[in-house]
Design a protein around this motif. Structure first.
Motif, PDB file in Angstrom:
ATOM      1  N   ALA A   1       0.833  -1.204   0.000  1.00  0.00           N
ATOM      2  CA  ALA A   1       0.000   0.000   0.000  1.00  0.00           C
ATOM      3  C   ALA A   1       0.867   1.252   0.000  1.00  0.00           C
ATOM      4  O   ALA A   1       0.580   2.226  -0.720  1.00  0.00           O
ATOM      5  CB  ALA A   1      -0.923  -0.012   1.211  1.00  0.00           C
ATOM      6  N   ALA A   2       1.947   1.233   0.781  1.00  0.00           N
ATOM      7  CA  ALA A   2       2.842   2.384   0.818  1.00  0.00           C
ATOM      8  C   ALA A   2       3.546   2.576  -0.526  1.00  0.00           C
ATOM      9  O   ALA A   2       3.704   3.705  -1.009  1.00  0.00           O
ATOM     10  CB  ALA A   2       3.865   2.209   1.941  1.00  0.00           C
ATOM     11  N   ALA A   3       3.954   1.471  -1.134  1.00  0.00           N
ATOM     12  CA  ALA A   3       4.653   1.559  -2.416  1.00  0.00           C
ATOM     13  C   ALA A   3       3.734   2.049  -3.527  1.00  0.00           C
ATOM     14  O   ALA A   3       4.188   2.670  -4.492  1.00  0.00           O
ATOM     15  CB  ALA A   3       5.237   0.198  -2.782  1.00  0.00           C
ATOM     16  N   LEU A   4       2.439   1.770  -3.395  1.00  0.00           N
ATOM     17  CA  LEU A   4       1.463   2.172  -4.412  1.00  0.00           C
ATOM     18  C   LEU A   4       0.774   3.489  -4.064  1.00  0.00           C
ATOM     19  O   LEU A   4      -0.207   3.868  -4.715  1.00  0.00           O
ATOM     20  CB  LEU A   4       0.408   1.070  -4.586  1.00  0.00           C
ATOM     21  CG  LEU A   4       0.914  -0.241  -5.201  1.00  0.00           C
ATOM     22  CD1 LEU A   4      -0.125  -1.343  -5.034  1.00  0.00           C
ATOM     23  CD2 LEU A   4       1.258  -0.061  -6.671  1.00  0.00           C
ATOM     24  N   ALA A   5       1.289   4.175  -3.054  1.00  0.00           N
ATOM     25  CA  ALA A   5       0.643   5.406  -2.584  1.00  0.00           C
ATOM     26  C   ALA A   5       0.536   6.461  -3.676  1.00  0.00           C
ATOM     27  O   ALA A   5      -0.398   7.265  -3.687  1.00  0.00           O
ATOM     28  CB  ALA A   5       1.391   5.963  -1.375  1.00  0.00           C
ATOM     29  N   GLY A   6       1.477   6.475  -4.598  1.00  0.00           N
ATOM     30  CA  GLY A   6       1.465   7.477  -5.656  1.00  0.00           C
ATOM     31  C   GLY A   6       0.563   7.160  -6.825  1.00  0.00           C
ATOM     32  O   GLY A   6       0.403   7.991  -7.729  1.00  0.00           O
ATOM     33  N   GLU A   7      -0.018   5.979  -6.828  1.00  0.00           N
ATOM     34  CA  GLU A   7      -0.905   5.571  -7.922  1.00  0.00           C
ATOM     35  C   GLU A   7      -2.333   6.058  -7.675  1.00  0.00           C
ATOM     36  O   GLU A   7      -2.846   5.966  -6.560  1.00  0.00           O
ATOM     37  CB  GLU A   7      -0.922   4.050  -8.055  1.00  0.00           C
ATOM     38  CG  GLU A   7       0.339   3.452  -8.624  1.00  0.00           C
ATOM     39  CD  GLU A   7       0.447   3.610 -10.127  1.00  0.00           C
ATOM     40  OE1 GLU A   7      -0.493   4.159 -10.755  1.00  0.00           O
ATOM     41  OE2 GLU A   7       1.473   3.182 -10.678  1.00  0.00           O
ATOM     42  N   HIS A   8      -2.965   6.549  -8.725  1.00  0.00           N
ATOM     43  CA  HIS A   8      -4.394   6.853  -8.665  1.00  0.00           C
ATOM     44  C   HIS A   8      -5.157   5.669  -9.241  1.00  0.00           C
ATOM     45  O   HIS A   8      -4.901   5.236 -10.370  1.00  0.00           O
ATOM     46  CB  HIS A   8      -4.736   8.100  -9.473  1.00  0.00           C
ATOM     47  CG  HIS A   8      -6.213   8.266  -9.700  1.00  0.00           C
ATOM     48  ND1 HIS A   8      -7.051   8.757  -8.714  1.00  0.00           N
ATOM     49  CD2 HIS A   8      -6.988   7.966 -10.775  1.00  0.00           C
ATOM     50  CE1 HIS A   8      -8.298   8.757  -9.180  1.00  0.00           C
ATOM     51  NE2 HIS A   8      -8.288   8.290 -10.430  1.00  0.00           N
TER      52      HIS A   8
ATOM     53  N   ARG B   1      -7.241 -13.898   1.980  1.00  0.00           N
ATOM     54  CA  ARG B   1      -5.862 -13.455   1.810  1.00  0.00           C
ATOM     55  C   ARG B   1      -5.744 -12.362   0.762  1.00  0.00           C
ATOM     56  O   ARG B   1      -4.876 -11.492   0.854  1.00  0.00           O
ATOM     57  CB  ARG B   1      -4.951 -14.637   1.472  1.00  0.00           C
ATOM     58  CG  ARG B   1      -5.304 -15.430   0.214  1.00  0.00           C
ATOM     59  CD  ARG B   1      -4.479 -16.708   0.177  1.00  0.00           C
ATOM     60  NE  ARG B   1      -4.634 -17.498  -1.039  1.00  0.00           N
ATOM     61  CZ  ARG B   1      -5.556 -18.431  -1.224  1.00  0.00           C
ATOM     62  NH1 ARG B   1      -6.452 -18.682  -0.262  1.00  0.00           N
ATOM     63  NH2 ARG B   1      -5.600 -19.136  -2.349  1.00  0.00           N
ATOM     64  N   ALA B   2      -6.637 -12.396  -0.231  1.00  0.00           N
ATOM     65  CA  ALA B   2      -6.654 -11.353  -1.253  1.00  0.00           C
ATOM     66  C   ALA B   2      -7.494 -10.155  -0.826  1.00  0.00           C
ATOM     67  O   ALA B   2      -7.066  -9.002  -0.957  1.00  0.00           O
ATOM     68  CB  ALA B   2      -7.174 -11.912  -2.575  1.00  0.00           C
ATOM     69  N   SER B   3      -8.692 -10.401  -0.309  1.00  0.00           N
ATOM     70  CA  SER B   3      -9.589  -9.290   0.008  1.00  0.00           C
ATOM     71  C   SER B   3      -9.050  -8.428   1.149  1.00  0.00           C
ATOM     72  O   SER B   3      -9.229  -7.201   1.143  1.00  0.00           O
ATOM     73  CB  SER B   3     -10.991  -9.812   0.352  1.00  0.00           C
ATOM     74  OG  SER B   3     -10.978 -10.643   1.497  1.00  0.00           O
ATOM     75  N   VAL B   4      -8.361  -9.040   2.122  1.00  0.00           N
ATOM     76  CA  VAL B   4      -7.759  -8.237   3.197  1.00  0.00           C
ATOM     77  C   VAL B   4      -6.603  -7.410   2.642  1.00  0.00           C
ATOM     78  O   VAL B   4      -6.448  -6.222   2.972  1.00  0.00           O
ATOM     79  CB  VAL B   4      -7.288  -9.143   4.352  1.00  0.00           C
ATOM     80  CG1 VAL B   4      -6.464  -8.350   5.360  1.00  0.00           C
ATOM     81  CG2 VAL B   4      -8.491  -9.772   5.044  1.00  0.00           C
ATOM     82  N   THR B   5      -5.784  -8.006   1.775  1.00  0.00           N
ATOM     83  CA  THR B   5      -4.720  -7.243   1.111  1.00  0.00           C
ATOM     84  C   THR B   5      -5.315  -6.063   0.352  1.00  0.00           C
ATOM     85  O   THR B   5      -4.804  -4.940   0.422  1.00  0.00           O
ATOM     86  CB  THR B   5      -3.928  -8.150   0.149  1.00  0.00           C
ATOM     87  OG1 THR B   5      -3.351  -9.235   0.884  1.00  0.00           O
ATOM     88  CG2 THR B   5      -2.835  -7.377  -0.555  1.00  0.00           C
ATOM     89  N   ALA B   6      -6.400  -6.306  -0.366  1.00  0.00           N
ATOM     90  CA  ALA B   6      -7.050  -5.239  -1.132  1.00  0.00           C
ATOM     91  C   ALA B   6      -7.561  -4.132  -0.218  1.00  0.00           C
ATOM     92  O   ALA B   6      -7.415  -2.933  -0.533  1.00  0.00           O
ATOM     93  CB  ALA B   6      -8.200  -5.816  -1.953  1.00  0.00           C
ATOM     94  N   ARG B   7      -8.136  -4.505   0.906  1.00  0.00           N
ATOM     95  CA  ARG B   7      -8.689  -3.492   1.816  1.00  0.00           C
ATOM     96  C   ARG B   7      -7.593  -2.647   2.452  1.00  0.00           C
ATOM     97  O   ARG B   7      -7.802  -1.464   2.728  1.00  0.00           O
ATOM     98  CB  ARG B   7      -9.563  -4.164   2.868  1.00  0.00           C
ATOM     99  CG  ARG B   7     -10.868  -4.715   2.283  1.00  0.00           C
ATOM    100  CD  ARG B   7     -11.823  -5.228   3.341  1.00  0.00           C
ATOM    101  NE  ARG B   7     -13.055  -5.699   2.723  1.00  0.00           N
ATOM    102  CZ  ARG B   7     -13.352  -6.987   2.538  1.00  0.00           C
ATOM    103  NH1 ARG B   7     -12.504  -7.924   2.948  1.00  0.00           N
ATOM    104  NH2 ARG B   7     -14.474  -7.342   1.950  1.00  0.00           N
ATOM    105  N   VAL B   8      -6.435  -3.245   2.699  1.00  0.00           N
ATOM    106  CA  VAL B   8      -5.317  -2.467   3.227  1.00  0.00           C
ATOM    107  C   VAL B   8      -4.930  -1.368   2.241  1.00  0.00           C
ATOM    108  O   VAL B   8      -4.699  -0.214   2.630  1.00  0.00           O
ATOM    109  CB  VAL B   8      -4.111  -3.382   3.535  1.00  0.00           C
ATOM    110  CG1 VAL B   8      -2.870  -2.554   3.858  1.00  0.00           C
ATOM    111  CG2 VAL B   8      -4.433  -4.317   4.707  1.00  0.00           C
ATOM    112  N   VAL B   9      -4.869  -1.699   0.953  1.00  0.00           N
ATOM    113  CA  VAL B   9      -4.556  -0.698  -0.062  1.00  0.00           C
ATOM    114  C   VAL B   9      -5.704   0.294  -0.204  1.00  0.00           C
ATOM    115  O   VAL B   9      -5.495   1.512  -0.311  1.00  0.00           O
ATOM    116  CB  VAL B   9      -4.254  -1.359  -1.420  1.00  0.00           C
ATOM    117  CG1 VAL B   9      -3.955  -0.308  -2.481  1.00  0.00           C
ATOM    118  CG2 VAL B   9      -3.085  -2.332  -1.299  1.00  0.00           C
TER     119      VAL B   9
END
Length: 215
Positions: free
Chosen positions: A40-47, A58-66
């Motif tokens: 999420a931090a690495a993708l912070a600059g993406e819109h 495992r996927a949906s929690v990862t998605a929610r963090v982002v």
């Protein structure tokens, strides 16, 4: 042009134990949560115009963090789920080899096969992967979309969209919480990046040249 960022989920205990997961709903472990936050931090600059995810935890929690940092909802779609491995779920590569000798040879030879008598084939996953991405591109023809999914699903998706033969055997598996970028422009798909993230040797789980399960 539509941009797709396809992110693999963070680590689970079954990843660490090198057990086949498939559609078993295994949760992220503590390391996996940390990896999701780092992504999420690495993708912070993406819109992102939208975020889609496999409904597996495992996927949906990862998605929610982002998604928390983006102020976007996570749209769940079962077609983004990992390949169904049926009775192989929870087993190691060595255990599967005893039941189905030659499975690894078929994979590396680029041939398709059913993952246990109750699982899916790679071709079947490729069909649903292509269908869901087609729907997403139609819904976001000029957007940037994050898809959060699974290792082998992503190999099959990229192979199908780019016309690469071998049912994903020519691509290494995305590391946990790593991603690739695809672009759809004038009716064609292009792979821009693959396996991007925080590269750490101890994060590598189930690479394509390893006997560990990829699914």
């Amino acid at each position: 042009m539509t941009r797709l960022i396809v992110l693999r989920h963070g680590e689970t205990l079954w990843n660490r134990d090198r057990r086949m997961q498939g559609q078993a709903d295994v949760e992220l472990n503590a390391r996996g949560i940390s990896q999701a936050r780092a992504a999420a931090a690495a993708l912070a600059g993406e819109h992102f115009d939208a975020i889609y995810s496999s409904p597996l935890k495992r996927a949906s929690v990862t998605a929610r963090v982002v998604a928390e940092s983006k102020g976007l909802p996570v749209r769940l779609d079962e077609r983004l789920g990992e390949i169904h491995v049926g009775s192989w779920s929870g087993r190691t590569a060595a255990e599967i080899h005893l039941e189905f000798p030659g499975q690894q040879e078929l994979y590396f030879a680029g041939r398709d096969y059913r993952r246990s008598s109750t699982g899916e084939t790679a071709a079947e996953v490729g069909d649903r992967a292509e269908a869901v991405v087609g729907d997403i591109v139609a819904a976001h023809p000029e957007g940037t979309v994050l898809l959060v999914s699974h290792g082998y699903f992503t190999q099959l998706l990229v192979s199908r969209l780019l016309g690469i033969e071998g049912f994903g055997n020519r691509l290494g598996t995305l590391r946990n919480a790593h991603w690739c970028e695809l672009r759809h422009d004038h009716g064609r798909w292009y792979l821009v990046t693959y396996n991007i993230g925080q590269d750490r040797p101890d994060d590598v789980i189930g690479t394509a040249d390893s006997p560990a399960p990829r699914e």
